[in-house]
Design an enzyme around this catalytic site. Structure first.
Site, PDB file in Angstrom:
ATOM      1  N   GLU A   1      10.610  16.473  14.958  1.00 26.64           N
ATOM      2  CA  GLU A   1      10.866  16.285  13.529  1.00 26.64           C
ATOM      3  C   GLU A   1       9.990  17.235  12.726  1.00 26.64           C
ATOM      4  O   GLU A   1       8.764  17.215  12.840  1.00 26.64           O
ATOM      5  CB  GLU A   1      10.577  14.837  13.116  1.00 26.64           C
TER       6      GLU A   1
ATOM      7  N   LYS B   1       0.885  -1.178   0.000  1.00 26.77           N
ATOM      8  CA  LYS B   1       0.000   0.000   0.000  1.00 26.77           C
ATOM      9  C   LYS B   1       0.918   1.221   0.000  1.00 26.77           C
ATOM     10  O   LYS B   1       1.473   1.593   1.029  1.00 26.77           O
ATOM     11  CB  LYS B   1      -0.872  -0.021   1.260  1.00 26.77           C
TER      12      LYS B   1
ATOM     13  N   GLU C   1      10.208   1.729  10.512  1.00 26.66           N
ATOM     14  CA  GLU C   1      11.254   2.708  10.202  1.00 26.66           C
ATOM     15  C   GLU C   1      10.596   4.077  10.307  1.00 26.66           C
ATOM     16  O   GLU C   1       9.723   4.401   9.504  1.00 26.66           O
ATOM     17  CB  GLU C   1      11.761   2.437   8.780  1.00 26.66           C
TER      18      GLU C   1
ATOM     19  N   GLY D   1       7.289   5.458   8.062  1.00 30.91           N
ATOM     20  CA  GLY D   1       6.471   6.671   8.159  1.00 30.91           C
ATOM     21  C   GLY D   1       6.715   7.325   9.502  1.00 30.91           C
ATOM     22  O   GLY D   1       7.784   7.153  10.108  1.00 30.91           O
TER      23      GLY D   1
ATOM     24  N   CYS E   1      14.111  11.085   6.182  1.00 29.66           N
ATOM     25  CA  CYS E   1      14.216  10.669   7.592  1.00 29.66           C
ATOM     26  C   CYS E   1      15.593  11.026   8.118  1.00 29.66           C
ATOM     27  O   CYS E   1      15.772  11.212   9.312  1.00 29.66           O
ATOM     28  CB  CYS E   1      14.063   9.171   7.748  1.00 29.66           C
TER      29      CYS E   1
HETATM   30  C1  UN1 Z   1      14.542   8.102   4.090  1.00 27.07           C
HETATM   31  O1  UN1 Z   1      14.617   9.308   4.149  1.00 27.07           O
HETATM   32  O2  UN1 Z   1      13.576   7.499   4.582  1.00 27.07           O
HETATM   33  O3  UN1 Z   1      20.362   7.932   3.355  1.00 27.07           O
HETATM   34  C2  UN1 Z   1      15.515   7.254   3.382  1.00 27.07           C
HETATM   35  C3  UN1 Z   1      19.592   8.540   2.621  1.00 27.07           C
HETATM   36  C4  UN1 Z   1      18.829   7.785   1.556  1.00 27.07           C
HETATM   37  C5  UN1 Z   1      17.652   7.079   2.160  1.00 27.07           C
HETATM   38  C6  UN1 Z   1      16.755   7.972   2.962  1.00 27.07           C
HETATM   39  N1  UN1 Z   1      19.700   6.825   0.925  1.00 27.07           N
HETATM   40  O4  UN1 Z   1      19.426   9.739   2.718  1.00 27.07           O
END
Ligand code: UN1
Length: 522
Positions: A408, A197, A272, A250, A306
């Site tokens: 964040e 999804k 994650e 997310g 992230c």
């Molecule tokens: C993410 O932002 O969820 O290391 C992944 C990085 C990328 C992956 C980011 N290769 O910035």
């Protein structure tokens, strides 16, 4: 909920309603090898965040019935796929890799259009999916187990990986092809079948990946895709009793809901989630290099990674120099449509994101009392009128406990905090609820190793930014970032397979295990 708001916001727009465009393509779910509409008969629009008049496609607004159908298809295909030899599964996945390479340019353009990131970064996202596919498909000829001595004579002991079963994958919009590949490819090489999804903001990139799976010859029912919103399609995936594993990327808030639902039904859950990543700049750092890293880490993907560098902790001895140059360079960044090669920073994903980010800018300025050194405004004129654009923003002279230093933001905003020692910097750096990525700029090997040793994060960089993880190393974080799993690398196999310990007794007689013997063997 957020999406309902988004739809409302669009309907309430002051611009005249768009005339329905017959030419906008309507996409389908992929269930049991068939492209089918949602049983609801409803669709939602996929809109370009740089120009919301640009409707990219209509995608099925799926319900729990659609998810049930997808899970049934995955169930039907499971025995066939798990019994397909892993090297053969890998061959099909290598074919998938070739298809991704062949279509890289088209997938890149599609991704920039639906997600907003600049073309070079969208190309990087597609490349990450390609790299992940090749690297992880290689596991089809490894998937190593082990043998070990048994306690008894004429007895053999070994351990093999087996697929976990049916997997539900819920993926975000910020890496709309790479992250689906991080989950799909290891799931498939291990012999699982799956329902994915994708995020409602970026279904086209996942559609492209799933379409490529079909073209590569992955059998019907092994890969299934349902599009829609978290409240219905996502919740139906999360709660489906036949899905043995849920893998989610997310926010930490939604991740907690997913984890609770999985706990209720004893499903495996891999999460994650958020980050509040930090760059530490020591007084012996190459300051220009650190500034380049900070700009790239804070404003790449408009700060929507992230791993984004949302905090920069700078030693007082180089603070002034660092801040002056950082602000100067931030001002020079060009904001615009990611499809324009001159653009450095694209839009953010949607109006909810604009509101959240602007909310944090207000908090930083008015409540936290940090100094807004540059940026801070939403861009709404001329070329920006129909998009979700925010100026790259730098707060300086911030304290470690301010909300903008702790929470964040997930946008083009970074916060600079002064420090007077490595120990203090590490303490500030560790002093958040997340633990994804951290970086130090220093020329001193002792300091680099000290920080590496003391930072409680899943990823650490020396003289490089907080973004840019490679697919053959494990990816993930500590504390509120994750729940102990790692994606990518070979470590991802521990998510998508379970160990089976096997004992073979070739003595021809009953041999009780050592603990069950009346007398000890000695
Ligand atoms: C993410 O932002 O969820 O290391 C992944 C990085 C990328 C992956 C980011 N290769 O910035």
């Amino acid at each position: 909920m957020a999406q309902a708001k988004k739809a409302l916001a669009r309907n309430n727009s002051r611009r005249p309603a768009r005339t329905p465009r017959a030419s906008v393509k309507t996409y389908s779910n992929y269930i049991g090898g068939q492209w089918v509409p949602s049983e609801s008969g409803e669709v939602f629009e996929n809109v370009n965040p740089a120009d919301t008049d640009d409707v990219i496609g209509r995608f099925p607004l799926s319900t729990s019935d659609d998810v049930n159908a997808a899970v049934n298809a995955a169930q039907g295909a499971f025995d066939g796929w798990r019994n397909t030899p892993a090297p053969r599964r890998a061959e099909i996945l290598f074919r998938l890799g070739e298809i991704l390479i062949r279509n890289k340019e088209k997938y890149t353009a599609d991704m920039t259009r639906e997600m907003g990131k600049v073309l070079t970064e969208a190309g990087g996202d597609v490349q990450e999916a390609i790299d992940c596919t090749y690297y992880t498909a290689g596991e089809g000829r490894r998937l190593h187990g082990f043998t070990t001595p048994a306690e008894m004579p004429d007895k053999f002991a070994m351990c093999v990986r087996q697929p976990v079963g049916l997997c539900g994958l819920i993926t975000p919009w910020n890496f709309p092809m790479a992250i689906p590949s991080w989950k799909m490819i290891p799931a498939l090489v291990c012999g699982n079948t799956l329902v994915i999804k994708p995020a409602e903001d970026t279904p086209l990139s996942t559609y492209n990946l799933v379409r490529a799976c079909e073209e590569a010859g992955i059998p019907p029912g092994v890969v299934n895709m349902v599009t829609g919103y978290g409240e219905n399609a996502g919740a139906a995936v999360t709660n489906h009793p036949a899905l043995r594993l849920i893998s989610f990327t997310g926010s930490t808030e939604v991740g907690r809901i997913v984890a609770s639902a999985c706990a209720e039904r004893n499903a495996i859950c891999s999460l994650e989630m958020g980050g509040k990543n930090v760059i530490m700049v020591m007084d012996d750092a190459d300051v220009d290099l650190a500034i380049e890293g900070a700009l790239w880490g804070a404003f790449g993907t408009s700060g929507q990674r992230c791993t984004a560098s949302s905090r920069i902790v700078v030693h007082k001895k180089v603070y002034k120099q660092f801040v002056t140059k950082l602000v100067e360079n931030t001002k020079a960044l060009r904001v615009g449509n990611g499809a324009d090669p001159k653009t450095d920073v694209g839009p953010v994903i949607n109006n909810d994101a604009v509101e959240k980010i602007m909310g944090y800018i207000r908090i930083g300025r008015d409540e936290d009392g940090a100094k807004l050194a540059t940026g801070g405004k939403r861009l709404t004129r001329n070329d920006y009128a129909n998009g979700h654009f925010i100026e790259p923003t730098v707060f300086i002279d911030a304290a470690a406990d301010m909300r903008i230093s702790q929470e964040e933001i997930f946008g083009p905003v970074t916060t600079v905090i002064p420090t007077n020692s490595l120990e203090d910097a590490v303490q500030i750096a560790n002093g958040v609820r997340y633990g994804l990525s951290a970086a130090i700029y220093t020329q001193n090997v002792n300091r680099a190793f000290k920080a590496m040793n003391d930072m409680y994060t899943g990823i650490f960089y020396v003289n490089a930014s907080t973004i840019g993880a490679e697919v053959h190393l494990p990816f993930g974080g500590t504390k509120a970032t994750g729940n102990g799993h790692r994606e990518a690398g070979t470590q991802v196999l521990d998510i998508f397979s379970e160990w089976k310990s096997i004992y073979v007794d070739f003595s021809g007689k009953l041999q009780r295990a050592q603990i069950d013997q009346v007398e000890s063997p000695q």
